[in-house]
Design an enzyme around this catalytic site. Structure first.
Site, PDB file in Angstrom:
ATOM      1  N   SER A  31       8.394  -6.582   4.400  1.00 41.18           N
ATOM      2  CA  SER A  31       8.077  -5.779   3.218  1.00 41.18           C
ATOM      3  C   SER A  31       8.308  -4.290   3.392  1.00 41.18           C
ATOM      4  O   SER A  31       8.356  -3.552   2.411  1.00 41.18           O
ATOM      5  CB  SER A  31       6.633  -6.032   2.803  1.00 41.18           C
ATOM      6  OG  SER A  31       5.758  -5.754   3.866  1.00 41.18           O
ATOM      7  N   HIS A  90       8.283 -12.022  -0.327  1.00 38.76           N
ATOM      8  CA  HIS A  90       9.410 -11.236  -0.849  1.00 38.76           C
ATOM      9  C   HIS A  90      10.730 -12.011  -0.865  1.00 38.76           C
ATOM     10  O   HIS A  90      11.789 -11.412  -1.063  1.00 38.76           O
ATOM     11  CB  HIS A  90       9.567  -9.949  -0.020  1.00 38.76           C
ATOM     12  CG  HIS A  90       8.342  -9.095  -0.062  1.00 38.76           C
ATOM     13  ND1 HIS A  90       8.070  -8.236  -1.106  1.00 38.76           N
ATOM     14  CD2 HIS A  90       7.284  -9.002   0.789  1.00 38.76           C
ATOM     15  CE1 HIS A  90       6.914  -7.632  -0.887  1.00 38.76           C
ATOM     16  NE2 HIS A  90       6.416  -8.092   0.252  1.00 38.76           N
ATOM     17  N   LYS A 106       4.768 -11.318  -6.897  1.00 35.42           N
ATOM     18  CA  LYS A 106       6.021 -10.568  -6.789  1.00 35.42           C
ATOM     19  C   LYS A 106       7.020 -11.107  -7.826  1.00 35.42           C
ATOM     20  O   LYS A 106       6.826 -10.850  -9.000  1.00 35.42           O
ATOM     21  CB  LYS A 106       6.526 -10.642  -5.355  1.00 35.42           C
ATOM     22  CG  LYS A 106       5.697  -9.618  -4.572  1.00 35.42           C
ATOM     23  CD  LYS A 106       5.078  -9.943  -3.381  1.00 35.42           C
ATOM     24  CE  LYS A 106       4.290  -8.793  -2.845  1.00 35.42           C
ATOM     25  NZ  LYS A 106       2.946  -9.060  -2.463  1.00 35.42           N
TER      26      LYS A 106
HETATM   27  N1  PMP Z   1       2.465 -11.305   2.397  1.00 34.68           N
HETATM   28  C1  PMP Z   1       3.324 -10.291   2.228  1.00 34.68           C
HETATM   29  C2  PMP Z   1       4.557 -10.256   3.067  1.00 34.68           C
HETATM   30  C3  PMP Z   1       3.061  -9.307   1.282  1.00 34.68           C
HETATM   31  O1  PMP Z   1       3.922  -8.286   1.125  1.00 34.68           O
HETATM   32  C4  PMP Z   1       1.896  -9.390   0.499  1.00 34.68           C
HETATM   33  C5  PMP Z   1       1.543  -8.370  -0.562  1.00 34.68           C
HETATM   34  N2  PMP Z   1       2.134  -7.160  -0.531  1.00 34.68           N
HETATM   35  C6  PMP Z   1       1.006 -10.456   0.724  1.00 34.68           C
HETATM   36  C7  PMP Z   1       1.333 -11.400   1.668  1.00 34.68           C
HETATM   37  C8  PMP Z   1      -0.249 -10.594  -0.049  1.00 34.68           C
HETATM   38  O2  PMP Z   1       0.036 -11.134  -1.299  1.00 34.68           O
HETATM   39  P1  PMP Z   1      -0.905 -10.921  -2.572  1.00 34.68           P
HETATM   40  O3  PMP Z   1      -0.567  -9.593  -3.161  1.00 34.68           O
HETATM   41  O4  PMP Z   1      -0.537 -12.068  -3.449  1.00 34.68           O
HETATM   42  O5  PMP Z   1      -2.304 -11.001  -2.097  1.00 34.68           O
END
Ligand code: PMP
Length: 402
Positions: A188, A216, A248
């Site tokens: 990310s 992602h 996402k």
């Molecule tokens: N895993 C990754 C790689 C993320 O980027 C994110 C959120 N940015 C999450 C898990 C958590 O997901 P959520 O926003 O649905 O709680």
């Protein structure tokens, strides 16, 4: 003297940095959005190009998805009324899990109230003191928190460094009952991809399991946007634990794990965020379910996304910016350097009508400050040209590019 809750050096450090940033006038965090969050947003009374949204396919205001969400709200009400196990499972919660299992080509799936909670539930419930969790250093915080809550031992390997992963397994594998290697499909902050075929081979070699976080990669990797197996042409059973989010490309809230039936059944009875926390609201379930249909029914969105990714990537590279190893993903880090310069760059972009997020330490290493640019399928060529133009102009003025 009365002790204050904030009498702690770490807390004071954060508060001091927050104040310095506010005083500098370069503060762009927590910026309010007054209108929809597709390719443009209204903020501070003016329209801005949105370059920070995770809605990679631009589905956030898709009429069919919004209608499905509304229909679910009208049929089942505003909340689920309880935890899944007892009173919170509606027909559509089950339908969503069936659809996910088909989408990820697994025997079964389970949904949780967020992606974060999914990682917490899976890692803390499945592994115990006899086990080892080996995590890519750049994997998401929720993976570390899940591993921390489990009784298992956990270790990090250097980002995408297969030799380091092998070395850890060689040394430690014999001391544990089960070992799981956990990676993000797409990272990310760096926008690069896990070398999944090699990781699976290493896992086989050391009798380890694999878990992937597809936050992602869903909607992004593979021609149909079904994720990392499609991208690498892997067998659907090649990865043991496939986790993803509805926050996402899928525009809702929630998370899922797709895996073998026995694993999912076990989690339905033991995952603390499942058993001790309320179910997803019906409106969120309706939206997530329809989004899975839309992703498969409108593959042209995935195609358009990749056209935009390539166009943007080539544009910023041609200007001379470092974009790390970002390729084929919607996250493009434009490297700036230290925190102050990164904030200054972001503020100048905002002033130019472009909503983009500065990412600095501790989210990334010191001097690894960057603008995290998120490309969407719905961006127009004019949007991307405006962004590239502004980056060139600001980058030159700040001496970051020539
Ligand atoms: N895993 C990754 C790689 C993320 O980027 C994110 C959120 N940015 C999450 C898990 C958590 O997901 P959520 O926003 O649905 O709680």
């Amino acid at each position: 003297m009365v002790t204050k809750l904030t009498d702690n050096p770490d807390i004071q450090d954060i508060l001091t940095r927050e104040k310095a940033l506010q005083d500098s006038g370069a503060y762009v965090y927590m910026k309010e959005i007054e209108g929809t969050t597709n390719r443009t947003v209204m903020s501070g009374g003016s329209e801005m190009i949105m370059l920070g949204s995770y809605s990679y396919l631009g589905l956030i205001d898709h009429p069919e998805i919004m209608k499905a969400s509304e229909d679910a709200l009208r049929k089942y009400g505003a909340g689920a009324g309880g935890v899944r196990l007892l009173t919170g499972t509606t027909t559509i919660h089950k339908e969503l899990e069936d659809k996910l299992a088909k989408f990820k080509k697994t025997e079964d799936a389970i949904v949780f109230s967020s992606g974060f909670m999914t990682n917490i539930a899976v890692l803390s419930s499945l592994f115990d003191q006899r086990d080892l969790i080996v995590i890519d250093r750049f994997a998401h915080q929720s993976i570390y928190d899940g591993a921390g809550l489990s009784k298992a031992k956990w270790m990090k390997f250097r980002h995408n460094d297969l030799d380091h992963l092998r070395a850890i397994l060689k040394l430690h594998r014999p001391n544990y009952k089960r070992v799981v290697i956990v990676v993000d499909a797409v990272y990310s902050m760096d926008g690069d991809i896990a070398p999944m075929p090699e990781i699976i081979e290493i896992a086989k070699e050391y009798d380890a399991f694999t878990m992937v976080d597809e936050a992602h990669s869903i909607g992004v990797l593979g021609e149909k946007g079904t994720g990392i197996e499609e991208y690498f042409g892997l067998d659907p059973d090649a990865i043991d634990l496939k986790m993803g989010t509805f926050s996402k490309s899928i525009p809702s809230i929630g998370g899922y794990l797709a895996a073998k039936k026995d694993v999912i059944t076990y989690l339905r009875f033991t995952g603390h965020p499942f058993v001790f926390s309320a179910a997803l609201p019906p409106a969120s379930v309706g939206a997530a379910m329809k989004a899975l249909d839309v992703i498969l029914a409108e593959p042209e969105r995935v195609k358009m996304l990749h056209k935009n990714i390539d166009y943007f990537l080539n544009g910023v590279k041609a200007l001379g910016f470092d974009v790390l190893k970002s390729k084929d993903t919607a996250i493009i880090p434009v490297m700036i350097g230290d925190n102050i310069q990164t904030f200054g760059f972001a503020k100048a972009m905002h002033d130019a009508g472009i909503f983009v997020s500065p990412i600095v330490y501790p989210a990334v290493p010191h001097d690894g400050g960057r603008l995290r640019c998120c490309v969407m399928a719905t961006h127009t060529k004019e949007d991307l040209d405006k962004v590239i133009g502004a980056m060139g102009h600001i980058g030159k003025a700040m001496g970051i590019i020539k």
